[in-house]
Design an enzyme around this catalytic site. Structure first.
Site, PDB file in Angstrom:
ATOM      1  N   ASP A 104       0.850  -1.200   0.000  1.00 52.39           N
ATOM      2  CA  ASP A 104       0.000   0.000   0.000  1.00 52.39           C
ATOM      3  C   ASP A 104       0.884   1.248   0.000  1.00 52.39           C
ATOM      4  O   ASP A 104       2.109   1.163   0.027  1.00 52.39           O
ATOM      5  CB  ASP A 104      -0.969  -0.024   1.185  1.00 52.39           C
ATOM      6  CG  ASP A 104      -0.253  -0.036   2.527  1.00 52.39           C
ATOM      7  OD1 ASP A 104       0.997   0.057   2.553  1.00 52.39           O
ATOM      8  OD2 ASP A 104      -0.925  -0.140   3.555  1.00 52.39           O
ATOM      9  N   SER A 105       0.257   2.411  -0.036  1.00 50.87           N
ATOM     10  CA  SER A 105       1.028   3.643  -0.228  1.00 50.87           C
ATOM     11  C   SER A 105       1.673   4.144   1.059  1.00 50.87           C
ATOM     12  O   SER A 105       2.601   4.939   1.018  1.00 50.87           O
ATOM     13  CB  SER A 105       0.113   4.735  -0.763  1.00 50.87           C
ATOM     14  OG  SER A 105      -0.737   5.223   0.259  1.00 50.87           O
ATOM     15  N   GLY A 106       1.149   3.720   2.201  1.00 55.01           N
ATOM     16  CA  GLY A 106       1.605   4.264   3.479  1.00 55.01           C
ATOM     17  C   GLY A 106       0.766   5.431   3.952  1.00 55.01           C
ATOM     18  O   GLY A 106       0.810   5.802   5.121  1.00 55.01           O
ATOM     19  N   GLY A 107      -0.010   6.017   3.048  1.00 52.87           N
ATOM     20  CA  GLY A 107      -0.797   7.191   3.411  1.00 52.87           C
ATOM     21  C   GLY A 107      -1.790   6.922   4.534  1.00 52.87           C
ATOM     22  O   GLY A 107      -1.919   7.718   5.464  1.00 52.87           O
ATOM     23  N   PHE A 108      -2.456   5.788   4.469  1.00 51.87           N
ATOM     24  CA  PHE A 108      -3.477   5.497   5.489  1.00 51.87           C
ATOM     25  C   PHE A 108      -2.854   5.336   6.870  1.00 51.87           C
ATOM     26  O   PHE A 108      -3.394   5.810   7.875  1.00 51.87           O
ATOM     27  CB  PHE A 108      -4.260   4.231   5.106  1.00 51.87           C
ATOM     28  CG  PHE A 108      -5.404   3.959   6.043  1.00 51.87           C
ATOM     29  CD1 PHE A 108      -6.571   4.697   5.971  1.00 51.87           C
ATOM     30  CD2 PHE A 108      -5.302   2.979   7.027  1.00 51.87           C
ATOM     31  CE1 PHE A 108      -7.614   4.468   6.839  1.00 51.87           C
ATOM     32  CE2 PHE A 108      -6.347   2.736   7.901  1.00 51.87           C
ATOM     33  CZ  PHE A 108      -7.509   3.484   7.810  1.00 51.87           C
ATOM     34  N   ASP A 158      -1.157   8.762  -1.248  1.00 47.05           N
ATOM     35  CA  ASP A 158      -2.402   9.525  -1.206  1.00 47.05           C
ATOM     36  C   ASP A 158      -2.594  10.147   0.171  1.00 47.05           C
ATOM     37  O   ASP A 158      -1.850   9.877   1.104  1.00 47.05           O
ATOM     38  CB  ASP A 158      -3.598   8.629  -1.541  1.00 47.05           C
ATOM     39  CG  ASP A 158      -3.772   7.476  -0.556  1.00 47.05           C
ATOM     40  OD1 ASP A 158      -2.741   6.983  -0.027  1.00 47.05           O
ATOM     41  OD2 ASP A 158      -4.906   7.059  -0.309  1.00 47.05           O
ATOM     42  N   GLN A 200      -9.982   9.334  -4.000  1.00 47.29           N
ATOM     43  CA  GLN A 200     -10.519   9.754  -2.703  1.00 47.29           C
ATOM     44  C   GLN A 200     -11.828  10.523  -2.965  1.00 47.29           C
ATOM     45  O   GLN A 200     -12.544  10.191  -3.890  1.00 47.29           O
ATOM     46  CB  GLN A 200      -9.477  10.589  -1.941  1.00 47.29           C
ATOM     47  CG  GLN A 200      -8.258   9.769  -1.486  1.00 47.29           C
ATOM     48  CD  GLN A 200      -8.591   8.791  -0.351  1.00 47.29           C
ATOM     49  OE1 GLN A 200      -9.636   8.890   0.305  1.00 47.29           O
ATOM     50  NE2 GLN A 200      -7.711   7.811  -0.135  1.00 47.29           N
ATOM     51  N   GLY A 227     -10.749   5.704   1.145  1.00 47.33           N
ATOM     52  CA  GLY A 227     -11.615   6.523   1.975  1.00 47.33           C
ATOM     53  C   GLY A 227     -12.958   5.891   2.293  1.00 47.33           C
ATOM     54  O   GLY A 227     -13.880   6.565   2.749  1.00 47.33           O
ATOM     55  N   ASP A 278      -8.822  -6.048   0.537  1.00 49.10           N
ATOM     56  CA  ASP A 278      -7.894  -6.459   1.585  1.00 49.10           C
ATOM     57  C   ASP A 278      -8.491  -6.034   2.921  1.00 49.10           C
ATOM     58  O   ASP A 278      -9.261  -5.068   2.979  1.00 49.10           O
ATOM     59  CB  ASP A 278      -6.531  -5.765   1.455  1.00 49.10           C
ATOM     60  CG  ASP A 278      -6.594  -4.346   2.002  1.00 49.10           C
ATOM     61  OD1 ASP A 278      -7.107  -3.464   1.297  1.00 49.10           O
ATOM     62  OD2 ASP A 278      -6.187  -4.124   3.159  1.00 49.10           O
ATOM     63  N   CYS A 316     -15.010 -27.897   6.300  1.00 49.20           N
ATOM     64  CA  CYS A 316     -13.846 -27.046   6.018  1.00 49.20           C
ATOM     65  C   CYS A 316     -12.588 -27.913   5.902  1.00 49.20           C
ATOM     66  O   CYS A 316     -12.343 -28.773   6.740  1.00 49.20           O
ATOM     67  CB  CYS A 316     -13.677 -26.022   7.131  1.00 49.20           C
ATOM     68  SG  CYS A 316     -12.198 -25.005   6.945  1.00 49.20           S
ATOM     69  N   CYS A 318      -9.468 -26.999   6.243  1.00 45.25           N
ATOM     70  CA  CYS A 318      -8.272 -26.440   6.888  1.00 45.25           C
ATOM     71  C   CYS A 318      -7.751 -27.374   7.980  1.00 45.25           C
ATOM     72  O   CYS A 318      -8.448 -28.261   8.470  1.00 45.25           O
ATOM     73  CB  CYS A 318      -8.548 -25.044   7.442  1.00 45.25           C
ATOM     74  SG  CYS A 318      -9.176 -24.996   9.131  1.00 45.25           S
ATOM     75  N   CYS A 321      -9.769 -27.705  11.233  1.00 51.44           N
ATOM     76  CA  CYS A 321     -10.995 -28.499  11.144  1.00 51.44           C
ATOM     77  C   CYS A 321     -10.727 -29.974  10.877  1.00 51.44           C
ATOM     78  O   CYS A 321     -11.515 -30.828  11.284  1.00 51.44           O
ATOM     79  CB  CYS A 321     -11.908 -27.914  10.074  1.00 51.44           C
ATOM     80  SG  CYS A 321     -12.524 -26.272  10.516  1.00 51.44           S
ATOM     81  N   HIS A 347      -8.095 -21.128   9.746  1.00 53.04           N
ATOM     82  CA  HIS A 347      -9.508 -21.386   9.474  1.00 53.04           C
ATOM     83  C   HIS A 347     -10.207 -20.163   8.868  1.00 53.04           C
ATOM     84  O   HIS A 347     -10.917 -20.274   7.860  1.00 53.04           O
ATOM     85  CB  HIS A 347     -10.235 -21.838  10.741  1.00 53.04           C
ATOM     86  CG  HIS A 347     -11.707 -21.939  10.526  1.00 53.04           C
ATOM     87  ND1 HIS A 347     -12.289 -22.998   9.855  1.00 53.04           N
ATOM     88  CD2 HIS A 347     -12.698 -21.065  10.796  1.00 53.04           C
ATOM     89  CE1 HIS A 347     -13.581 -22.778   9.744  1.00 53.04           C
ATOM     90  NE2 HIS A 347     -13.865 -21.612  10.303  1.00 53.04           N
TER      91      HIS A 347
HETATM   92 ZN   LIG Z   1     -11.455 -24.798   9.083  1.00 55.24          ZN
END
Ligand SMILES: [Zn+2]
Length: 399
Positions: A104-108, A158, A200, A227, A278, A316, A318, A321, A347
């Site tokens: 990411d840009s780092g701005g946030f 940004d 933005q 934003g 994300d 599931c 994973c 599970c 999970h």
């Molecule tokens: Zn699972």
């Protein structure tokens, strides 16, 4: 031929299945080719803040189905430093992950985490949240840092603001974001790295429209919508996405809504035409003992699970599970054993990435709109059960 198509770029995006002609949805299936691999969209990117998705190793990430992860420019700049990572072979080698990465840009983080920040026309000066030391980021240095890290996708620097900010604050930050977007684009040199730009404009329709037109007018490889996933209402978010995606409907580039992570929110945004997401939400809630399951979530700190021999979710695949019971996980959380965090994170990411795969399968089959009810129930929407309330969890998160 447009300026975008005329450039040889390190990312190419292809819409595999476009939205249906009847206009019932803007959901679309896409394929994003990057230097380290192909990303099928709509897609969710797990967040590896400090060059690690907390509690998981790269084999775990492949096992949960991750094809691209996000890492944070701000955090890696402060610790261990981008130049050190570059000397050690770049971010992929440093963290042992050979698939795509977006930084990411780092701005946030400058706006949400750093202490005593001061933003001027040239950049942002701030004190590290780690040790109080003073640092400065400009569009040029944010790009230099991301080029040193070497992710597949870098993001233009940004100036984000919270959705509820006053109009004059949003005007100022949005206009600065546009000037910084041009400077970021002009500073970017690395030919094996894509560059995305950030829209933005807060919740003000005229500012959003102007920002969408400005950012889309630059030859970025992808378009971030910034934003949002903050303190806006669901209706405000929906209206803002509607406006932005409507303006971008003929644009050939991927659309990435930053910071959204609950399955119900992801479903709505895919329906509105978003391709990439994300959030730290699935991993962060895992570490608080909350496991996402079809229809809602299980709070493993609830005493009722101490005697429950069933897996979190029988269907599931994973590790948590396949091998362990709710009782064992509930015990691990009570004892604060480290394995609790790894298993529950495995999970929740498996659940989230499987949810995105179900969305993609429905789009590919032409049944997305008809499947929205079923997908919404899986995401925990309309659940009245106290232990099955995932849709209402906060969407935004600073890191
Ligand atoms: Zn699972």
């Amino acid at each position: 031929m447009t300026a975008v198509a005329a450039r040889v770029r390190p990312a190419s995006f292809e819409v595999v299945t476009g939205p249906p002609a009847d206009g019932r949805t803007r959901a679309r299936l896409g394929r994003l080719r990057l230097p380290h691999g192909i990303v099928e969209t709509p897609q969710f990117m797990p967040v590896g803040t400090n060059a690690t998705v907390k509690a998981l190793d790269p084999d775990d990430l492949h096992a949960v189905g991750a094809t691209i992860i996000l890492s944070n420019t701000y955090h890696l700049f402060l610790r261990p430093g981008h130049e050190r990572i570059q000397r050690l072979g770049g971010l992929h080698r440093f963290m042992g992950w050979d698939s795509p990465i977006l930084t990411d840009s780092g701005g946030f983080q400058v706006v949400s985490l750093a202490d005593s920040r001061k933003i001027d026309e040239d950049g942002a000066t701030f004190r590290s949240h780690i040790d109080g030391s003073t640092h400065r980021l400009t569009p040029e240095s944010a790009i230099e840092i991301q080029e040193a890290l070497g992710a597949d996708i870098a993001v233009a620097f940004d100036h984000p603001v919270y959705p509820s900010s006053a109009r004059d604050v949003v005007v100022d930050a949005t206009e600065r974001t546009h000037r910084w977007a041009e400077r970021s684009f002009n500073a970017h040199r690395r030919e094996d790295q894509a560059l995305f730009g950030v829209i933005q404009g807060g919740l003000e329709p005229d500012l959003r429209e102007a920002s969408t037109r400005f950012i889309a007018g630059l030859p970025f490889d992808g378009i971030n919508i910034g934003g949002l996933a903050g303190d806006e209402t669901p209706i405000e978010r929906r209206d803002t996405i509607e406006l932005v995606v409507g303006l971008l409907s003929d644009d050939p580039r991927p659309r990435y809504l930053m910071g959204l992570g609950s399955p119900a929110d992801l479903l709505d945004a895919v329906h509105q035409g978003i391709d990439m997401f994300d959030s730290v939400l699935p991993t962060r809630v895992a570490r608080t003992g909350n496991a996402w399951v079809p229809g809602g979530k299980l709070n493993l700190k609830n005493a009722m699970y101490l005697d429950d021999p069933r897996p979190l979710d029988e269907d599931c695949p994973c590790l948590a599970c396949r091998r362990f019971s709710r009782a064992y996980l509930a015990h691990l959380f009570r004892a604060r054993e480290l394995l609790a965090y790894r298993l529950t994170t495995l999970h929740n990411l498996t659940f989230t990435l499987d949810f995105m795969a179900r969305i993609r399968a429905a789009i590919a089959a032409g049944t997305f709109v008809d499947s929205m009810g079923e997908l919404g129930r899986r995401a925990g929407r309309n659940s009245a059960d106290e232990d099955a309330t995932m849709a209402g969890e906060p969407a935004g998160d600073p890191q």
